[in-house]
Scaffold this active site. Structure first.
Site, short mmCIF file in Angstrom:
data_model
loop_
_atom_site.label_atom_id
_atom_site.label_comp_id
_atom_site.label_asym_id
_atom_site.label_seq_id
_atom_site.Cartn_x
_atom_site.Cartn_y
_atom_site.Cartn_z
N LYS A 74 0.85 -1.21 0.00
CA LYS A 74 0.00 0.00 0.00
C LYS A 74 0.88 1.25 0.00
CE LYS A 74 -2.11 -0.71 3.66
NZ LYS A 74 -1.52 -2.08 3.77
N THR A 76 4.06 1.48 -0.74
CA THR A 76 4.84 1.48 -1.99
C THR A 76 3.99 1.99 -3.16
OG1 THR A 76 6.11 -0.41 -1.15
CG2 THR A 76 6.22 0.01 -3.52
N ARG A 97 1.94 7.69 6.58
CA ARG A 97 2.22 7.71 8.00
C ARG A 97 3.70 7.52 8.30
NH1 ARG A 97 -0.99 2.74 9.21
NH2 ARG A 97 -0.34 2.49 7.05
N LYS A 108 7.92 -6.55 10.14
CA LYS A 108 7.34 -5.88 9.00
C LYS A 108 8.33 -4.96 8.29
CE LYS A 108 3.70 -4.36 6.67
NZ LYS A 108 4.17 -3.05 6.36
N ALA A 276 -3.61 0.28 11.88
CA ALA A 276 -5.04 0.17 11.55
C ALA A 276 -5.69 -1.07 12.14
CB ALA A 276 -5.24 0.16 10.04
N PHE A 304 -3.28 -1.76 6.66
CA PHE A 304 -3.77 -3.12 6.49
C PHE A 304 -4.84 -3.21 5.40
CE2 PHE A 304 -0.95 -4.64 9.39
CZ PHE A 304 -1.07 -4.10 10.66
N PHE A 384 5.04 -8.64 -8.39
CA PHE A 384 6.24 -9.23 -7.77
C PHE A 384 6.93 -10.09 -8.81
CE2 PHE A 384 6.31 -8.67 -3.05
CZ PHE A 384 5.23 -7.81 -2.96
N TRP A 412 7.33 -0.87 -8.15
CA TRP A 412 8.41 -1.25 -7.22
C TRP A 412 9.72 -1.38 -7.98
CZ3 TRP A 412 11.53 -5.64 -6.93
CH2 TRP A 412 12.28 -5.77 -5.77
N1 LIG Z 1 6.21 -5.29 -5.98
C1 LIG Z 1 7.02 -5.58 -4.95
N2 LIG Z 1 8.04 -6.46 -5.11
C2 LIG Z 1 8.85 -6.76 -4.06
N3 LIG Z 1 8.73 -6.23 -2.81
C3 LIG Z 1 7.73 -5.34 -2.64
C4 LIG Z 1 6.83 -4.96 -3.67
N4 LIG Z 1 5.94 -4.05 -3.16
C5 LIG Z 1 6.28 -3.87 -1.86
N5 LIG Z 1 7.35 -4.64 -1.56
C6 LIG Z 1 8.00 -4.73 -0.26
O1 LIG Z 1 7.04 -5.31 0.61
C7 LIG Z 1 7.11 -4.70 1.92
C8 LIG Z 1 5.74 -4.11 2.24
O2 LIG Z 1 5.50 -3.02 1.38
P1 LIG Z 1 4.65 -1.78 1.97
O3 LIG Z 1 4.47 -0.82 0.87
O4 LIG Z 1 5.25 -1.34 3.24
O5 LIG Z 1 3.28 -2.53 2.27
P2 LIG Z 1 2.05 -2.02 3.19
O6 LIG Z 1 2.11 -0.55 3.25
O7 LIG Z 1 0.85 -2.53 2.49
O8 LIG Z 1 2.27 -2.67 4.51
C9 LIG Z 1 8.21 -3.64 1.82
O9 LIG Z 1 9.42 -4.19 2.32
C10 LIG Z 1 8.35 -3.37 0.33
O10 LIG Z 1 9.67 -3.00 -0.01
O1 LIG Z 2 -1.46 -0.11 9.98
C1 LIG Z 2 -0.77 -0.83 9.23
O2 LIG Z 2 -0.15 -0.28 8.15
P1 LIG Z 2 0.49 -1.12 6.97
O3 LIG Z 2 -0.61 -1.95 6.37
O4 LIG Z 2 1.02 -0.08 6.01
O5 LIG Z 2 1.57 -1.97 7.57
MG LIG Z 3 2.45 0.67 4.90
#
Ligand SMILES: Nc1ncnc2c1ncn2[C@@H]1O[C@H](COP(=O)(O)OP(=O)(O)O)[C@@H](O)[C@H]1O
Ligand SMILES: O=COP(=O)(O)O
Ligand SMILES: [Mg+2]
Length: 559
Positions: A74, A76, A97, A108, A276, A304, A384, A412
C-alpha cells in the site's frame, strides 16, 4: 554500478533536492519550512492556518486486500502512484504515516515504501525521523506518571486504582511489558497496581494528534482523555490532573506535518502513525487537508486491508474532517491472493492459479465493500517478480466480472514508469464525478448497532457477541453523551473474521467483542475483538539482527 539490491541501497543512491525546493513547488515559502537537515522539514502552523479555505484537490485512498505478514505494498503503491501522477503531468503529492520502530526491528520493516517507490531519506524516516513518536511517547507517559503521582499524594480525585484505563507506551515490540505491576518497592514508590505498556502507535495520544485540526483542538482533545473511573464509575479526565497543557507543549512540534520527497523528488507529507488494527491507521487530518490545498491530486493510505484501514478512513477520518474521497485503489498481490486462497506462507512463490482464483473472493469482497461508501474503485496488481502471466491474468479476468478494472503495476521495480496506466485510470475515476461518498452508518445510530453494521456489512459476520457488561457500558456512554461517536474496531488484519487463520471471504462467522474502550479525546470507541495485541512481540529472528552500521558509517539492514 550502484547496488540496487535493497530498499536502503536504492534510497541511499537517491539524488535528493533541497527540501526548500520541494516546498517551493508546493507554494510553501522557505520561512514556513522548519528544516531538519537538508532533506526534511516541518510545515509551520501559521502556513497551515493560512492555507485553509479555497479549492480542494482530488483525494485518492490506497487500501488493500487482507495482507500477508510482510504487507502487500500500500505504501509502496501510494508513493508510486504519486510519482506516476506527476509523471503524466499532474500536480500530485502523497500523505503517508510515519514508521514505528516496533515493526522496524520486528518483522514488517519500515513504512517508507520499497524498491523504486520510496520516500527519502528512508533511514531517517524509519528511525527517529523528526522525533514525533518520541514526543507522543513522552506526552503519553507524562500523563501516566501524573496519575500515579496524584494517587501517591492522596488521590483527591478519588480515582479507583482498580479502574485506571491509562497505561504506558513505548515505541518497541516488547511482550515482557504487556502486563506489569508498578510502584513496587515500598511506601516511597506509591501504591502497587497492575498496569502495562502498549506500543506508541496504539496510544490515544497518537490518534488525537492524527485527528486534531490545530493546537487548540489538540489541547481540548488531550484534556478529554479519560484516565480512569471513580468507584461510582464517573470518569476522571486528563484535564482534572491539569495534564493537557504540558502534554500540548510536548506535542507542539509533533503537530506540524513533515515534508520530505520521493525518489523522484515529488513532495510527500509524512505525519502520524496509528496502526489500523489497534487504531484508525491513517495519515493526519492536518497533513491531508493541507495537502488538498497545495496539490490537484492527493494520494493517501490507510493501514492493512480495506476491512480495517479503509473502513476507518471513511467512517472515522473522513466523517470527522469532512473529507470526500474521489477514488480508491485496492492493492492486490498474487502472493496475498494465494494466501487468501489457502496457500501456506512458505509456498507462495510457486505458481498456483487455482489458489489465485480461490483468493479472488477476498478481493471481490473488498471491492464491493469500498463501493458501499460510494467511492469508485480500481484494483492495482502490485507486481512481484515471482508472479506468472497466468496468475496475473486470473486476477484481471476476475476483477472484470465485478465491473471494475485491475491494472498491473510495476512501480516497485520501475518507479513512475511502471504505474502510468494506474495514474491515468485514477485521474479518470477522480474526475468522473462518480464519487458519492457517505459513511457506513449515521452518527445517531446506537453504538451496538454501529458495531453490528460494521460486522455484517464489512466483515459479513452472522452475529456480534457482546456480553451484558459490554452492552451496559455502551449504554452508559450513550447516556453520558458519547453515543454519536464512531467505532474503531481492533481486529486481526489477516481475516474478515476475528480468526487470523480464516482466510478468503468467510461469511456468517461470529464477532466476539472482548472489551470496549472510550477514546474520549480521539473521539471514537475502540472495540476489541478476539486476541488483538496492543503491544506486539518480537519474532524468533527479529529484523534488528540484520541492522548495523557498515565500515563506511552507513546504516544497513533497514527495509
Ligand atoms: N512489488 C514488490 N516487489 C517486491 N517487494 C515489494 C513490492 N511491493 C512492496 N514490496 C516490499 O514489501 C514490503 C511491504 O511493502 P509496503 O508498501 O510497506 O506494504 P504495506 O504498506 O501494504 O504494509 C516492503 O518491504 C516493500 O519494499
Ligand atoms: O497499519 C498498518 O499499516 P500497513 O498496512 O502499512 O503496515
Ligand atoms: Mg504501509
Amino acid at each position: 554500478m550502484a547496488d540496487f539490491t535493497s530498499d536502503i541501497a536504492i534510497a541511499r543512491a537517491a539524488s535528493k533536492k533541497p527540501i526548500m525546493e520541494i516546498g517551493a513547488r508546493l507554494g510553501i515559502p522557505s520561512e514556513h519550512l522548519l528544516p531538519y537537515g537538508h532533506d526534511k522539514a516541518k510545515v509551520s502552523a501559521e502556513f497551515i492556518a493560512a492555507s485553509k479555505g479555497g479549492r480542494d484537490g482530488k483525494l485518492i485512498l490506497v487500501t488493500a486486500i487482507n495482507p500477508t505478514p510482510a504487507g502487500e505494498g500500500k505504501t509502496t503503491t501510494t508513493v508510486g502512484l504519486g510519482d506516476g501522477l506527476n509523471r503524466i503531468g499532474k500536480k500530485a503529492m502523497i500523505c503517508i504515516r510515519e514508521a514505528s520502530l516496533g515493526p522496524n526491528f520486528g518483522i514488517k520493516g519500515g513504512a517508507a515504501g520499497g524498491g523504486f517507490s520510496q520516500v527519502v531519506p528512508m533511514e531517517d524516516m524509519n528511525l527517529h525521523f523528526t522525533g514525533d513518536f518520541h514526543a507522543i511517547t513522552t506526552a503519553h507517559n507524562l500523563l501516566a506518571a501524573l496519575i500515579d503521582n496524584h494517587i501517591y499524594w492522596g488521590n483527591e480525585l478519588n480515582i479507583d486504582i482498580r479502574r485506571i484505563a491509562w497505561r504506558r507506551v513505548m515505541d518497541m515490540n516488547d511482550r515482557a511489558l504487556r502486563a506489569i505491576t508498578c510502584s513496587l518497592g515500598g511506601v516511597a514508590n506509591g501504591f502497587p497496581r497492575e498496569t502495562g505498556f502498549d506500543i506508541t502507535v496504539a496510544s490515544e495520544v497518537m490518534a488525537i494528534l492524527c485527528l486534531a485540526t490545530d493546537l487548540k483542538d489538540l489541547e481540548k482533545r488531550l484534556g478529554n482523555i479519560i484516565v480512569g473511573y471513580r468507584r461510582d464509575r464517573s470518569p476522571v479526565f486528563a484535564r482534572d490532573l491539569k495534564a493537557d497543557g504540558a502534554m500540548t507543549v510536548l506535542l507542539r512540534d509533533a503537530m506540524q506535518p513533515n515534508l520530505v520527497q520521493t525518489l523522484e523528488n515529488n513532495p510527500a507529507f509524512v505525519h502520524g502513525g496509528p496502526f489500523a488494527n489497534i487504531a484508525h491507521g491513517c495519515n493526519s487530518v492536518v497533513a491531508t487537508t493541507t495537502a488538498l490545498k497545495l496539490a490537484d491530486y492527493v494520494v493517501t493510505e490507510a493501514g492493512f486491508g480495506a476491512d480495517l484501514g479503509a473502513e476507518k478512513f471513511f467512517d472515522i477520518k473522513c466523517r470527522k474532517a469532512g473529507l470526500k474521497p474521489d477514488a480508491a485503489v485496492i492493492v492486490a498481490t498474487v502472493r496475498a491472493m494465494k494466501m487468501n486462497g489457502g496457500v501456506k506462507k512458505d509456498d507462495l512463490a510457486a505458481e498456483n492459479i487455482d489458489a489465485v482464483r480461490k483468493g479472488c473472493a477476498n478481493l471481490g469482497r473488498h471491492v464491493q465493500n469500498v463501493k458501499k461508501f460510494g467511492v469508485p474503485v480500481v484494483v492495482a496488481i502490485n507486481h512481484f517478480v515471482s508472479d506468472t502471466e497466468a496468475e496475473i491474468q486470473a486476477v484481471k479476468d476476475y476483477v472484470a466480472t465485478l465491473g471494475a478494472e485491475a491494472i498491473l503495476c510495476r512501480h516497485w521495480a520501475q518507479g513512475s514508469a511502471g504505474i502510468e496506466d494506474l495514474a491515468r485510470k485514477v485521474v479518470e475515476l477522480a474526475e468522473s464525478g462518480q464519487a458519492q461518498f457517505a459513511p457506513l452508518y449515521p452518527d445517531d445510530m446506537k453504538l451496538i448497532e454501529k458495531i453490528e453494521t460494521i460486522a455484517t456489512e464489512i466483515y459479513h459476520a452472522g452475529e456480534v457477541i457482546a456480553d451484558k457488561s459490554v452492552r451496559d457500558q455502551l449504554r452508559q456512554w450513550e447516556e453520558q453523551g458519547y453515543g454519536h461517536l464512531p467505532i474503531c474496531m481492533a481486529k486481526t488484519q489477516y481475516s474478515f473474521s476475528t480468526d487470523p487463520h480464516l482466510r478468503g471471504a468467510p461469511t456468517g462467522h461470529t464477532v466476539p467483542v472482548r472489551e470496549v474502550r472510550l477514546s474520549a479525546g480521539a473521539g471514537f470507541i475502540v472495540v476489541i475483538t478476539g486476541e488483538i495485541m496492543t503491544m506486539p512481540g518480537l519474532p524468533r529472528t527479529p529484523s534488528s539482527e540484520k541492522i548495523f552500521i557498515n565500515d563506511q558509517g552507513q546504516i544497513e539492514g533497514l527495509f
